[in-house]
Write a protein that holds these residues in place. Structure first.
Motif, PDB file in Angstrom:
ATOM      1  N   TYR A   1       0.826  -1.200   0.000  1.00  0.00           N
ATOM      2  CA  TYR A   1       0.000   0.000   0.000  1.00  0.00           C
ATOM      3  C   TYR A   1       0.864   1.256   0.000  1.00  0.00           C
ATOM      4  O   TYR A   1       0.628   2.185  -0.780  1.00  0.00           O
ATOM      5  CB  TYR A   1      -0.915  -0.018   1.224  1.00  0.00           C
ATOM      6  CG  TYR A   1      -1.915   1.123   1.266  1.00  0.00           C
ATOM      7  CD1 TYR A   1      -2.873   1.264   0.264  1.00  0.00           C
ATOM      8  CD2 TYR A   1      -1.915   2.033   2.312  1.00  0.00           C
ATOM      9  CE1 TYR A   1      -3.801   2.287   0.306  1.00  0.00           C
ATOM     10  CE2 TYR A   1      -2.847   3.059   2.371  1.00  0.00           C
ATOM     11  CZ  TYR A   1      -3.779   3.185   1.361  1.00  0.00           C
ATOM     12  OH  TYR A   1      -4.693   4.214   1.405  1.00  0.00           O
ATOM     13  N   ARG A   2       1.881   1.293   0.847  1.00  0.00           N
ATOM     14  CA  ARG A   2       2.750   2.458   0.882  1.00  0.00           C
ATOM     15  C   ARG A   2       3.464   2.645  -0.454  1.00  0.00           C
ATOM     16  O   ARG A   2       3.749   3.778  -0.862  1.00  0.00           O
ATOM     17  CB  ARG A   2       3.764   2.328   2.023  1.00  0.00           C
ATOM     18  CG  ARG A   2       3.149   2.336   3.404  1.00  0.00           C
ATOM     19  CD  ARG A   2       2.549   3.685   3.757  1.00  0.00           C
ATOM     20  NE  ARG A   2       3.571   4.656   4.115  1.00  0.00           N
ATOM     21  CZ  ARG A   2       4.049   4.824   5.327  1.00  0.00           C
ATOM     22  NH1 ARG A   2       3.608   4.062   6.329  1.00  0.00           N
ATOM     23  NH2 ARG A   2       4.956   5.754   5.576  1.00  0.00           N
ATOM     24  N   GLY A   3       3.740   1.551  -1.125  1.00  0.00           N
ATOM     25  CA  GLY A   3       4.405   1.640  -2.427  1.00  0.00           C
ATOM     26  C   GLY A   3       3.574   2.354  -3.476  1.00  0.00           C
ATOM     27  O   GLY A   3       4.135   2.900  -4.442  1.00  0.00           O
ATOM     28  N   LEU A   4       2.255   2.376  -3.314  1.00  0.00           N
ATOM     29  CA  LEU A   4       1.396   3.065  -4.273  1.00  0.00           C
ATOM     30  C   LEU A   4       1.663   4.565  -4.284  1.00  0.00           C
ATOM     31  O   LEU A   4       1.348   5.240  -5.271  1.00  0.00           O
ATOM     32  CB  LEU A   4      -0.082   2.819  -3.938  1.00  0.00           C
ATOM     33  CG  LEU A   4      -0.579   1.374  -3.959  1.00  0.00           C
ATOM     34  CD1 LEU A   4      -2.062   1.327  -3.627  1.00  0.00           C
ATOM     35  CD2 LEU A   4      -0.311   0.717  -5.293  1.00  0.00           C
ATOM     36  N   PHE A   5       2.232   5.094  -3.203  1.00  0.00           N
ATOM     37  CA  PHE A   5       2.446   6.531  -3.064  1.00  0.00           C
ATOM     38  C   PHE A   5       3.931   6.901  -3.090  1.00  0.00           C
ATOM     39  O   PHE A   5       4.288   8.045  -2.814  1.00  0.00           O
ATOM     40  CB  PHE A   5       1.802   7.019  -1.756  1.00  0.00           C
ATOM     41  CG  PHE A   5       0.390   6.541  -1.579  1.00  0.00           C
ATOM     42  CD1 PHE A   5      -0.654   7.139  -2.260  1.00  0.00           C
ATOM     43  CD2 PHE A   5       0.105   5.448  -0.772  1.00  0.00           C
ATOM     44  CE1 PHE A   5      -1.961   6.687  -2.122  1.00  0.00           C
ATOM     45  CE2 PHE A   5      -1.192   4.984  -0.627  1.00  0.00           C
ATOM     46  CZ  PHE A   5      -2.235   5.608  -1.296  1.00  0.00           C
ATOM     47  N   ALA A   6       4.760   5.937  -3.448  1.00  0.00           N
ATOM     48  CA  ALA A   6       6.209   6.151  -3.404  1.00  0.00           C
ATOM     49  C   ALA A   6       6.661   7.246  -4.360  1.00  0.00           C
ATOM     50  O   ALA A   6       7.689   7.893  -4.133  1.00  0.00           O
ATOM     51  CB  ALA A   6       6.935   4.841  -3.709  1.00  0.00           C
ATOM     52  N   GLU A   7       5.916   7.468  -5.450  1.00  0.00           N
ATOM     53  CA  GLU A   7       6.301   8.462  -6.450  1.00  0.00           C
ATOM     54  C   GLU A   7       5.637   9.809  -6.216  1.00  0.00           C
ATOM     55  O   GLU A   7       5.672  10.675  -7.083  1.00  0.00           O
ATOM     56  CB  GLU A   7       5.935   7.947  -7.853  1.00  0.00           C
ATOM     57  CG  GLU A   7       6.569   6.614  -8.221  1.00  0.00           C
ATOM     58  CD  GLU A   7       8.085   6.681  -8.208  1.00  0.00           C
ATOM     59  OE1 GLU A   7       8.632   7.716  -8.654  1.00  0.00           O
ATOM     60  OE2 GLU A   7       8.716   5.710  -7.746  1.00  0.00           O
ATOM     61  N   ALA A   8       5.047  10.010  -5.048  1.00  0.00           N
ATOM     62  CA  ALA A   8       4.325  11.258  -4.782  1.00  0.00           C
ATOM     63  C   ALA A   8       5.249  12.460  -4.695  1.00  0.00           C
ATOM     64  O   ALA A   8       4.813  13.602  -4.890  1.00  0.00           O
ATOM     65  CB  ALA A   8       3.521  11.131  -3.484  1.00  0.00           C
ATOM     66  N   GLY A   9       6.519  12.233  -4.409  1.00  0.00           N
ATOM     67  CA  GLY A   9       7.464  13.336  -4.342  1.00  0.00           C
ATOM     68  C   GLY A   9       7.063  14.363  -3.305  1.00  0.00           C
ATOM     69  O   GLY A   9       6.772  14.023  -2.157  1.00  0.00           O
ATOM     70  N   ASP A  10       7.010  15.632  -3.714  1.00  0.00           N
ATOM     71  CA  ASP A  10       6.680  16.719  -2.793  1.00  0.00           C
ATOM     72  C   ASP A  10       5.220  17.144  -2.887  1.00  0.00           C
ATOM     73  O   ASP A  10       4.861  18.247  -2.464  1.00  0.00           O
ATOM     74  CB  ASP A  10       7.575  17.932  -3.068  1.00  0.00           C
ATOM     75  CG  ASP A  10       9.042  17.636  -2.789  1.00  0.00           C
ATOM     76  OD1 ASP A  10       9.316  16.870  -1.848  1.00  0.00           O
ATOM     77  OD2 ASP A  10       9.906  18.159  -3.521  1.00  0.00           O
ATOM     78  N   ALA A  11       4.367  16.281  -3.439  1.00  0.00           N
ATOM     79  CA  ALA A  11       2.947  16.625  -3.567  1.00  0.00           C
ATOM     80  C   ALA A  11       2.357  16.953  -2.199  1.00  0.00           C
ATOM     81  O   ALA A  11       2.580  16.233  -1.220  1.00  0.00           O
ATOM     82  CB  ALA A  11       2.178  15.475  -4.209  1.00  0.00           C
ATOM     83  N   ARG A  12       1.589  18.027  -2.131  1.00  0.00           N
ATOM     84  CA  ARG A  12       0.958  18.424  -0.870  1.00  0.00           C
ATOM     85  C   ARG A  12      -0.215  17.508  -0.545  1.00  0.00           C
ATOM     86  O   ARG A  12      -0.503  17.250   0.624  1.00  0.00           O
ATOM     87  CB  ARG A  12       0.484  19.873  -0.952  1.00  0.00           C
ATOM     88  CG  ARG A  12       1.604  20.895  -1.082  1.00  0.00           C
ATOM     89  CD  ARG A  12       1.044  22.297  -1.134  1.00  0.00           C
ATOM     90  NE  ARG A  12       0.272  22.616   0.075  1.00  0.00           N
ATOM     91  CZ  ARG A  12      -0.446  23.715   0.216  1.00  0.00           C
ATOM     92  NH1 ARG A  12      -0.530  24.599  -0.771  1.00  0.00           N
ATOM     93  NH2 ARG A  12      -1.095  23.953   1.347  1.00  0.00           N
ATOM     94  N   ILE A  13      -0.905  17.067  -1.607  1.00  0.00           N
ATOM     95  CA  ILE A  13      -2.057  16.190  -1.429  1.00  0.00           C
ATOM     96  C   ILE A  13      -1.724  14.839  -2.032  1.00  0.00           C
ATOM     97  O   ILE A  13      -1.347  14.741  -3.200  1.00  0.00           O
ATOM     98  CB  ILE A  13      -3.310  16.777  -2.103  1.00  0.00           C
ATOM     99  CG1 ILE A  13      -3.615  18.181  -1.561  1.00  0.00           C
ATOM    100  CG2 ILE A  13      -4.504  15.845  -1.910  1.00  0.00           C
ATOM    101  CD1 ILE A  13      -3.917  18.214  -0.071  1.00  0.00           C
ATOM    102  N   VAL A  14      -1.850  13.806  -1.231  1.00  0.00           N
ATOM    103  CA  VAL A  14      -1.567  12.433  -1.661  1.00  0.00           C
ATOM    104  C   VAL A  14      -2.836  11.624  -1.413  1.00  0.00           C
ATOM    105  O   VAL A  14      -3.320  11.558  -0.272  1.00  0.00           O
ATOM    106  CB  VAL A  14      -0.384  11.837  -0.876  1.00  0.00           C
ATOM    107  CG1 VAL A  14      -0.129  10.393  -1.301  1.00  0.00           C
ATOM    108  CG2 VAL A  14       0.870  12.687  -1.073  1.00  0.00           C
ATOM    109  N   GLY A  15      -3.396  11.056  -2.478  1.00  0.00           N
ATOM    110  CA  GLY A  15      -4.710  10.461  -2.296  1.00  0.00           C
ATOM    111  C   GLY A  15      -4.967   9.166  -3.023  1.00  0.00           C
ATOM    112  O   GLY A  15      -4.192   8.731  -3.873  1.00  0.00           O
TER     113      GLY A  15
END
Length: 298
Positions: A58-72
């Motif tokens: 699950y955490r891997g789904l957001f690994a490429e979020a970088g500096d995004a303020r909103i992660v969803g």
């Protein structure tokens, strides 16, 4: 950013068949927003097993979020009481500062669209009215107050944005600017208008009869013998197991007459509870039909 990677702080929690796929794509177009793929991981519903349930995945789904303020992420399974319970509690334990967007739609139209979704997935073979009468989920998933109440109790109303689907269809750019403003990101970016996602096809296959032939066609026994069967037998079996159906040629008037009094009471309570009206829901309130919307059936 946390040492072990970002966690989601935004959840689109439903409702099913109310434009969540389109909103997911819209939000993901913003440079300050990261929306995961797959769109519906369903991580906080243990009963859903089509994706892994370990936290590393699950955490891997957001690994490429970088500096995004909103992660969803966007999982409509999170508002499917009474089928799946305990979701707000699990999210609170994992992401206590999360915010939520809940799309609502004329609940009669939502229920009809839900029925055709099940037909398309070949999970529903009954006529529409029989299905609506026979399965609680068709009505329950559109009982928006019931679905929202646990989130309001856990997170507070200010952390849940209730967004009418009809507004997103009729005024997409202005509505998205409002959503981005609520999220605290630059409202002038990322408001491109995309084609509708998950639009209902003009024609689909519906399981015939009791569904026994269709079940056999998807059994391990048929899987073993199918390669040995002539192609004409396989084609015949497919035609006998399912039949083409066009939703636009199927009357939903009986379903509307059945659902309208049920939802009329629920929507009246919802409007009082939220302190707002839903003037576009003319299927529930025919007297509101004087101001029709451009909403199309998903």
């Amino acid at each position: 950013m946390q040492r072990d990677g970002p966690r989601p702080n935004l959840f689109i929690i439903g409702s099913m068949k109310s434009g969540t796929s389109s909103l997911h794509q819209h939000l993901g177009s913003h440079p300050e927003v990261f929306m995961c793929e797959p769109k519906e991981p369903g991580f906080f519903v243990p009963e859903m097993t089509y994706y892994p349930k370990d936290e590393a995945w699950y955490r891997g789904l957001f690994a490429e979020a970088g500096d995004a303020r909103i992660v969803g992420e966007s999982s409509t399974h999170y508002t499917k009481l009474p089928v799946y319970a305990g979701v707000p509690e699990r999210i609170q334990g994992y992401s206590p500062d999360a915010r939520f967007i809940y799309l609502v739609r004329d609940p009669v139209k939502r229920a009809v669209s839900h029925y055709w979704h099940e037909v398309r997935k070949r999970r529903e073979r009954r006529p529409m009215l029989a299905a609506l009468r026979g399965s609680e989920q068709y009505v329950a998933f559109g009982d928006y107050q019931r679905q929202l109440a646990p989130y309001f109790e856990r997170f507070g109303r200010e952390r849940v944005l209730v967004l009418p689907f009809e507004m997103l269809v009729r005024r997409p750019r202005a509505t998205l600017e409002e959503v981005f403003g609520w999220l605290g990101v630059n409202a002038s970016q990322g408001t491109h208008v995309f084609p509708r996602e998950n639009a209902r096809p003009e024609e689909m296959e519906k399981v015939r009869g009791l569904g026994m032939l269709h079940a056999f066609a998807h059994s391990s026994a048929w899987g073993r013998v199918a390669p040995l069967a002539p192609s004409w037998i396989r084609r015949l079996g497919s035609r006998l197991a399912t039949a083409p159906v066009r939703p636009e040629d199927t009357s939903d008037e009986e379903a509307i007459r059945y659902l309208r009094p049920i939802y009329r009471e629920k929507v009246e309570r919802l409007e009082e509870w939220l302190g707002r009206d839903f003037p576009d829901w003319s299927t529930v309130f025919p007297e509101r039909a004087a101001a029709p919307t451009a909403a199309a059936t998903a």
